[in-house]
Design a protein around this motif. Structure first.
Motif, short mmCIF file in Angstrom:
data_model
loop_
_atom_site.label_atom_id
_atom_site.label_comp_id
_atom_site.label_asym_id
_atom_site.label_seq_id
_atom_site.Cartn_x
_atom_site.Cartn_y
_atom_site.Cartn_z
N LEU A 171 -0.72 2.57 8.78
CA LEU A 171 0.06 3.73 8.47
C LEU A 171 -0.68 4.57 7.34
O LEU A 171 -0.36 5.49 7.08
CB LEU A 171 1.45 3.09 7.38
CG LEU A 171 2.42 2.49 8.49
CD1 LEU A 171 3.44 1.86 7.42
CD2 LEU A 171 3.09 3.79 9.56
N CYS A 172 -1.77 4.01 6.72
CA CYS A 172 -2.37 4.41 5.84
C CYS A 172 -3.66 5.49 6.40
O CYS A 172 -4.44 5.20 7.21
CB CYS A 172 -3.25 3.58 4.94
SG CYS A 172 -4.52 4.20 3.88
N PRO A 173 -3.21 6.75 5.93
CA PRO A 173 -4.24 7.56 6.52
C PRO A 173 -5.86 7.38 6.04
O PRO A 173 -6.83 8.32 6.49
CB PRO A 173 -3.95 9.23 6.36
CG PRO A 173 -3.16 8.90 4.89
CD PRO A 173 -2.60 7.32 5.04
N ALA A 201 -6.05 -0.97 4.49
CA ALA A 201 -5.44 0.40 3.92
C ALA A 201 -6.16 0.57 2.32
O ALA A 201 -6.51 -0.22 1.89
CB ALA A 201 -3.95 0.21 3.73
N CYS A 202 -6.00 1.87 2.07
CA CYS A 202 -6.54 2.13 0.63
C CYS A 202 -5.58 1.63 -0.47
O CYS A 202 -6.02 1.16 -1.44
CB CYS A 202 -6.56 3.82 0.65
SG CYS A 202 -5.01 4.50 0.28
N GLY A 203 -4.29 1.47 -0.25
CA GLY A 203 -3.50 0.87 -1.25
C GLY A 203 -2.96 1.72 -2.43
O GLY A 203 -2.16 1.23 -3.02
N VAL A 204 -3.38 3.03 -2.37
CA VAL A 204 -3.02 4.01 -3.48
C VAL A 204 -2.41 5.34 -2.97
O VAL A 204 -1.89 5.93 -3.68
CB VAL A 204 -4.37 4.20 -4.57
CG1 VAL A 204 -4.69 2.96 -5.09
CG2 VAL A 204 -5.40 4.81 -3.54
N CYS A 205 -2.57 5.69 -1.65
CA CYS A 205 -2.14 7.11 -1.03
C CYS A 205 -0.67 6.86 -1.04
O CYS A 205 -0.07 6.04 -1.04
CB CYS A 205 -2.91 7.22 0.12
SG CYS A 205 -2.18 6.21 1.44
N PRO A 206 0.04 8.22 -0.97
CA PRO A 206 1.50 8.09 -1.01
C PRO A 206 2.07 7.45 0.21
O PRO A 206 2.83 6.77 0.24
CB PRO A 206 1.92 9.74 -0.57
CG PRO A 206 0.58 10.64 -1.17
CD PRO A 206 -0.86 9.55 -0.94
N ALA A 207 1.52 7.27 1.27
CA ALA A 207 1.80 6.67 2.53
C ALA A 207 1.71 5.21 2.16
O ALA A 207 2.83 4.42 2.45
CB ALA A 207 0.87 6.84 3.63
N CYS A 208 0.62 4.25 1.42
CA CYS A 208 0.85 3.16 1.22
C CYS A 208 1.71 2.93 0.13
O CYS A 208 2.47 1.90 0.23
CB CYS A 208 -0.66 2.80 0.44
SG CYS A 208 -1.81 2.21 1.84
N ARG A 209 1.85 3.74 -0.94
CA ARG A 209 3.12 3.49 -1.95
C ARG A 209 4.30 3.61 -1.40
O ARG A 209 5.27 2.76 -1.94
CB ARG A 209 2.97 4.57 -3.20
CG ARG A 209 1.52 4.40 -3.83
CD ARG A 209 1.57 5.39 -4.90
NE ARG A 209 0.29 4.80 -5.84
CZ ARG A 209 0.62 4.04 -6.87
NH1 ARG A 209 1.87 3.66 -7.14
NH2 ARG A 209 -0.56 3.52 -7.52
#
Ligand SMILES: [Zn+2]
Length: 351
Positions: free
Chosen positions: A68-70, A78-86
């Protein structure tokens, strides 16, 4: 119900929470999944199978985040910090659904599963993957499993169904055969201990906890946090009292029949098996080194042959419990049987 904020969600039960990182012993499984994703060969349905407490949920969540993380990195994480991750971590990502029973021992219902299949049938809100995580998969009743079949047969493009199961054998063959299975066994002991040391407070005993959890590190952590260890201490205090002709089997059964009975019977069985080994003068203890003095006191009080019979009774009790036997009656029977076991050395007095 209030939805926890992203920050709270990350803090919640850190070992099972949403994290882009798989657990240390899952690196090989993770790399295999990442490689398949790079090759565009991720299946539409993945069955993560393994015992309780090995981290199936953690691996499934890391994979869901990665899809899900772009901004996922070259390693697939995943980056863990972007809006999608959050959003994913907070339970508010529109292309992610986590299906769990609405209480311990409750089934996953056909309505829940229909909600998930509808979600998978629509286009992704964010134009990427749609992911449904379903745990434990064996909690699906037959109607629910049937409702899932159509989705398993004709999955939408870019959809992934993650089924988690401790007992894949209980899933209908029709479901199992439509999933790719990934087995997640208990990690090597050293890896589990190294990780546990980093999670537990200093005064805890990682080796004992890991033994009691049957080698499953997350289950060991649950034991350290919950009331399970206190229940185990109480169990063995009562069992020693009963062996000496004291204690109160009926009151104990009344106290414990709503407790974590599978765990309780398992500890009892492990301890009784250690007792048998002690009688035979062989074998390392498996029930936890802390029980040694107590078992040493009980060993001279019991006859090996009768103990052997009782072990079989305990094993039968564990199976009957799975078959939804009346828990309080079952416990009473076993506790009275245990007291009887030691009656001869107490002078043959009947209870
Ligand atoms: Zn991200």
């Amino acid at each position: 119900m209030r939805v926890p904020s992203a920050a709270e969600a990350w803090d919640l039960r850190p070992e099972e929470a949403w994290s882009p990182e798989p657990l240390p012993w899952q690196e090989a499984a993770w790399e295999a999944l990442a490689a398949r994703r790079r090759a565009g060969r991720l299946p539409h349905a993945l069955l993560l199978a393994g015992p309780h407490g090995v981290g199936k949920g953690r691996l499934a969540r890391a994979l869901a985040l990665a899809l899900l993380c772009p901004g996922a990195g070259a390693d697939g994480r995943a980056c863990g910090v972007c809006p999608a991750c959050r959003q994913a971590a907070a339970g508010s990502h529109p292309d992610l659904l986590v299906l769990e029973p609405e209480g311990r021992g409750r089934p996953l219902t056909v309505d829940q599963v229909r909600g998930a299949t509808e979600r998978l049938a629509t286009t992704a809100q964010y134009g990427g993957w749609r992911v449904v995580l379903l745990a434990p998969a064996e909690a699906m009743n037959l109607h629910a499993a049937n409702a899932l079949l159509k989705t398993l047969e004709e999955p939408g493009e870019g959809s992934l169904l993650l089924l988690l199961s401790e007992a894949p054998g209980r899933l209908p063959a029709t479901v199992r055969s439509r999933c790719q299975r990934l087995d997640l066994p208990r990690p090597p002991r050293e890896a589990a201990l190294a990780w546990l040391r980093g999670q537990l407070p200093n005064e805890a005993d990682p080796a004992l906890l890991l033994d009691l959890a049957g080698g499953a590190p997350l289950a060991a952590l649950e034991l350290a946090r919950g009331e399970a260890l206190a229940l185990r201490r109480e169990l063995w205090r009562e069992l020693e009292a009963l062996a000496r002709g004291e204690g109160d089997a009926l009151a104990a059964a009344e106290r414990w029949h709503r407790a974590d009975l599978p765990a309780l019977l398992r500890w009892w069985w492990l301890g009784a098996a250690d007792l048998a080994r002690l009688r035979a003068g062989a074998g390392a203890p498996r029930a936890g080194a802390d029980l040694r003095p107590l078992l040493g006191r009980l060993a001279p009080l019991v006859e090996a042959r009768r103990l052997h019979d009782f072990l079989q009774e305990l094993a039968r009790g564990r199976r009957r419990l799975e078959g939804q036997a009346n828990a309080r009656l079952l416990l009473e029977e076993l506790l009275l049987g245990w007291r009887e076991l030691f009656a001869q050395t107490r002078g043959g007095r009947s209870p």
